[in-house]
Design a protein around this motif. Structure first.
Motif, mmCIF file in Angstrom:
data_model
loop_
_atom_site.group_PDB
_atom_site.id
_atom_site.type_symbol
_atom_site.label_atom_id
_atom_site.label_comp_id
_atom_site.label_asym_id
_atom_site.label_seq_id
_atom_site.Cartn_x
_atom_site.Cartn_y
_atom_site.Cartn_z
ATOM 1 N N ASN B 25 0.716 -1.147 0.074
ATOM 2 C CA ASN B 25 0.059 0.020 -0.158
ATOM 3 C C ASN B 25 0.884 1.308 -0.165
ATOM 4 O OD1 ASN B 25 -2.535 -1.498 0.404
ATOM 5 N ND2 ASN B 25 -1.778 -1.986 2.330
ATOM 6 N N PRO B 26 0.361 2.348 -0.342
ATOM 7 C CA PRO B 26 1.194 3.545 -0.378
ATOM 8 C C PRO B 26 1.675 3.968 1.000
ATOM 9 C CG PRO B 26 -1.043 4.038 -1.433
ATOM 10 C CD PRO B 26 -1.073 2.465 -1.117
ATOM 11 N N VAL B 27 2.757 4.446 1.159
ATOM 12 C CA VAL B 27 3.474 4.656 2.654
ATOM 13 C C VAL B 27 4.053 6.193 2.440
ATOM 14 C CG1 VAL B 27 4.330 2.352 3.037
ATOM 15 C CG2 VAL B 27 5.619 3.929 1.649
ATOM 16 N N THR B 28 3.801 6.560 3.793
ATOM 17 C CA THR B 28 4.588 8.147 4.012
ATOM 18 C C THR B 28 5.999 7.749 4.001
ATOM 19 O OG1 THR B 28 4.605 7.942 6.277
ATOM 20 C CG2 THR B 28 2.521 8.716 5.326
ATOM 21 N N LEU B 29 6.671 8.894 3.811
ATOM 22 C CA LEU B 29 8.111 9.247 3.747
ATOM 23 C C LEU B 29 8.531 8.530 5.277
ATOM 24 C CD1 LEU B 29 10.159 9.726 1.544
ATOM 25 C CD2 LEU B 29 10.133 12.094 2.347
ATOM 26 N N ASP B 30 7.818 8.907 6.070
ATOM 27 C CA ASP B 30 8.178 8.432 7.436
ATOM 28 C C ASP B 30 8.310 7.171 7.607
ATOM 29 O OD1 ASP B 30 8.998 9.830 9.911
ATOM 30 O OD2 ASP B 30 7.145 9.464 10.765
ATOM 31 N N GLN B 31 7.214 6.302 7.089
ATOM 32 C CA GLN B 31 7.169 5.118 7.258
ATOM 33 C C GLN B 31 8.134 4.277 6.384
ATOM 34 O OE1 GLN B 31 2.917 4.888 5.874
ATOM 35 N NE2 GLN B 31 2.310 4.265 7.599
ATOM 36 N N LEU B 32 8.373 4.867 5.179
ATOM 37 C CA LEU B 32 9.494 4.312 4.330
ATOM 38 C C LEU B 32 10.898 4.639 5.182
ATOM 39 C CD1 LEU B 32 10.591 3.362 1.672
ATOM 40 C CD2 LEU B 32 10.889 5.644 1.012
ATOM 41 N N SER B 33 10.985 5.413 5.882
ATOM 42 C CA SER B 33 12.320 5.636 6.806
ATOM 43 C C SER B 33 12.331 4.536 7.610
ATOM 44 C CB SER B 33 12.319 6.886 7.309
ATOM 45 O OG SER B 33 12.122 7.970 6.734
ATOM 46 N N ASP B 34 11.335 4.206 8.237
ATOM 47 C CA ASP B 34 11.409 3.072 9.119
ATOM 48 C C ASP B 34 11.875 1.620 8.353
ATOM 49 O OD1 ASP B 34 10.570 4.350 11.343
ATOM 50 O OD2 ASP B 34 8.285 3.889 11.054
ATOM 51 N N ILE B 35 11.244 1.518 7.218
ATOM 52 C CA ILE B 35 11.527 0.299 6.344
ATOM 53 C C ILE B 35 13.019 0.233 6.054
ATOM 54 C CG2 ILE B 35 11.042 -1.064 4.350
ATOM 55 C CD1 ILE B 35 8.223 0.288 4.229
ATOM 56 N N ILE B 36 13.546 1.305 5.621
ATOM 57 C CA ILE B 36 14.991 1.237 5.390
ATOM 58 C C ILE B 36 15.678 1.059 6.376
ATOM 59 C CG2 ILE B 36 16.790 2.923 4.573
ATOM 60 C CD1 ILE B 36 14.620 4.126 2.435
ATOM 61 N N ALA B 37 15.461 1.949 7.559
ATOM 62 C CA ALA B 37 16.083 1.692 8.940
ATOM 63 C C ALA B 37 16.527 0.214 9.326
ATOM 64 C CB ALA B 37 15.592 2.522 10.018
ATOM 65 N N ALA B 38 15.412 -0.478 9.129
ATOM 66 C CA ALA B 38 15.489 -2.076 9.496
ATOM 67 C C ALA B 38 16.572 -2.488 8.760
ATOM 68 C CB ALA B 38 14.095 -2.655 9.227
ATOM 69 N N THR B 39 16.986 -2.220 7.487
ATOM 70 C CA THR B 39 18.083 -2.831 7.001
ATOM 71 C C THR B 39 19.334 -2.131 6.820
ATOM 72 O OG1 THR B 39 17.127 -2.255 4.738
ATOM 73 C CG2 THR B 39 16.472 -4.499 5.372
ATOM 74 N N ALA B 40 19.106 -0.743 6.749
ATOM 75 C CA ALA B 40 20.105 0.008 6.715
ATOM 76 C C ALA B 40 20.379 1.238 8.040
ATOM 77 C CB ALA B 40 20.338 0.685 5.463
ATOM 78 N N PRO B 41 20.549 0.770 9.155
ATOM 79 C CA PRO B 41 20.230 1.639 10.429
ATOM 80 C C PRO B 41 21.079 3.039 10.114
ATOM 81 C CG PRO B 41 21.074 -0.594 10.986
ATOM 82 C CD PRO B 41 21.394 -0.583 9.595
ATOM 83 N N LYS B 42 22.083 3.195 9.706
ATOM 84 C CA LYS B 42 23.139 4.260 9.600
ATOM 85 C C LYS B 42 22.305 5.274 8.508
ATOM 86 C CE LYS B 42 27.360 6.395 9.386
ATOM 87 N NZ LYS B 42 28.753 6.297 8.401
ATOM 88 N N MET B 43 21.802 4.684 7.489
ATOM 89 C CA MET B 43 20.951 5.445 6.386
ATOM 90 C C MET B 43 19.667 5.827 7.262
ATOM 91 S SD MET B 43 21.264 6.461 3.394
ATOM 92 C CE MET B 43 20.018 7.622 2.967
ATOM 93 N N GLY B 44 18.746 5.295 7.791
ATOM 94 C CA GLY B 44 17.532 5.755 8.667
ATOM 95 C C GLY B 44 18.037 6.665 9.519
ATOM 96 N N GLU B 45 18.885 6.497 10.313
ATOM 97 C CA GLU B 45 19.470 7.677 11.454
ATOM 98 C C GLU B 45 19.649 8.957 10.702
ATOM 99 O OE1 GLU B 45 23.329 7.710 13.566
ATOM 100 O OE2 GLU B 45 22.304 5.663 13.998
ATOM 101 N N MET B 46 20.355 8.856 9.426
ATOM 102 C CA MET B 46 20.753 10.160 8.685
ATOM 103 C C MET B 46 19.338 10.719 8.238
ATOM 104 S SD MET B 46 24.165 8.972 6.587
ATOM 105 C CE MET B 46 24.580 10.712 5.970
ATOM 106 N N ILE B 47 18.630 10.043 7.722
ATOM 107 C CA ILE B 47 16.913 10.388 7.357
ATOM 108 C C ILE B 47 16.320 10.965 8.256
ATOM 109 C CG2 ILE B 47 14.934 9.883 6.346
ATOM 110 C CD1 ILE B 47 16.052 7.636 5.100
ATOM 111 N N ARG B 48 16.453 10.557 9.589
ATOM 112 C CA ARG B 48 15.640 11.085 10.713
ATOM 113 C C ARG B 48 16.200 12.377 11.154
ATOM 114 N NH1 ARG B 48 14.830 5.480 12.374
ATOM 115 N NH2 ARG B 48 12.610 5.146 12.005
ATOM 116 N N ALA B 49 17.591 12.583 11.097
ATOM 117 C CA ALA B 49 18.144 13.761 11.537
ATOM 118 C C ALA B 49 18.459 14.558 10.472
ATOM 119 C CB ALA B 49 19.695 13.270 11.932
ATOM 120 N N LYS B 50 17.560 14.146 9.476
ATOM 121 C CA LYS B 50 17.588 15.469 8.253
ATOM 122 C C LYS B 50 18.690 15.786 7.696
ATOM 123 C CE LYS B 50 12.998 16.353 9.327
ATOM 124 N NZ LYS B 50 11.755 15.609 8.505
ATOM 125 N N LYS B 51 19.589 14.651 7.610
ATOM 126 C CA LYS B 51 21.037 15.092 7.044
ATOM 127 C C LYS B 51 20.934 14.547 5.384
ATOM 128 C CE LYS B 51 23.749 14.601 11.081
ATOM 129 N NZ LYS B 51 24.723 13.737 11.801
#
Lengths: 145, 84
Positions: B25-51
């Motif tokens: 189903n369609p997801v928000t960017l926030d939800q996508l960040s969670d999905i990415i963070a599950a396999t690439a934690p550092k990337m998830g962290e950078m997205i959340r920190a708006k880097k």
């Protein structure tokens, strides 16, 4: 990647001729009375380190789109006749051409303003990245004002 | 399926240039960040920190942007084109 010299927006690996780009712009209108250019070139020193190699990467389609938006806004907001923006990508040697902005108008004032605004806007909104190689290794530049 | 693209310094963070993801189903960017963070934690962290900046189909996105099947999502470190 567009390489046609007729296009006002180009991202290309090969070098460009500033003279040819100005001549192309002059053909746009007989009302052009002033042309301002900004040419960015590869600098050897960065934060006290000698750069041995520069490399530029872009996001195809989005980079061209953002550059076209800059061109259209420059024409509309500054009242210039036309603008061309060319950016090179890939490996670039020290002293080589990187980016060229040509702003043409009826009078000089608007072309100076449009040109300065366009290079600042390009840096702010266009997905192009620079990687510098120095004796300390490679680094993607992220904080150039 | 959505396409994820990584540029410049981010390629070495996730060790890839491109990835594909199946979303039901369609997801928000926030939800996508969670999905990415599950396999690439550092990337998830950078997205959340708006880097990193994020674009969807070559337009800048924000936290509320909805991502649908077929979209292209790109992760963009701060730009450094042009010259000083």
């Amino acid at each position: 990647m567009s390489t046609s010299t007729d296009s006002k927006i180009r991202i290309q690996s090969e070098d460009f001729s500033v003279t040819e780009e100005i001549e192309t712009m002059k053909k746009v209108s007989r009302n052009i009375g002033g042309i301002t250019t900004f040419l960015g070139t590869g600098r050897e020193l960065s934060k006290g380190e000698n750069i041995t190699k520069l490399d530029f990467e872009h996001y195809p389609k989005m980079a061209e789109k953002k550059m076209e938006e800059i061109r259209e806004k420059a024409v509309k907001d500054f009242g210039i006749i036309d603008m061309s923006i060319i950016h090179r990508i890939g490996p670039i040697d020290i002293g080589e051409n990187i980016v060229l902005i040509v702003a043409a108008g009826e009078h000089r004032q608007e072309t100076f303003k449009a040109c300065e605004w366009a290079i600042a806007e390009l840096k702010r909104t266009t997905p192009i990245w620079k990687r510098e190689t120095t004796s300390n290794g490679e680094v993607w530049v992220q904080d150039t004002p | 399926m959505i396409t994820l693209k990584y540029f410049a310094s981010l390629k070495s963070v996730v060790e890839k240039e491109e990835d594909h993801l199946d979303i039901k189903n369609p997801v928000t960017l926030d939800q996508l960040s969670d999905i990415i963070a599950a396999t690439a934690p550092k990337m998830g962290e950078m997205i959340r920190a708006k880097k990193v900046l994020i674009s969807v189909n070559q337009e800048m996105a924000d936290d509320d942007t909805i991502i649908r099947d077929g979209d292209e999502v790109a992760f963009l470190p701060p730009f450094s084109g042009g010259t000083k």
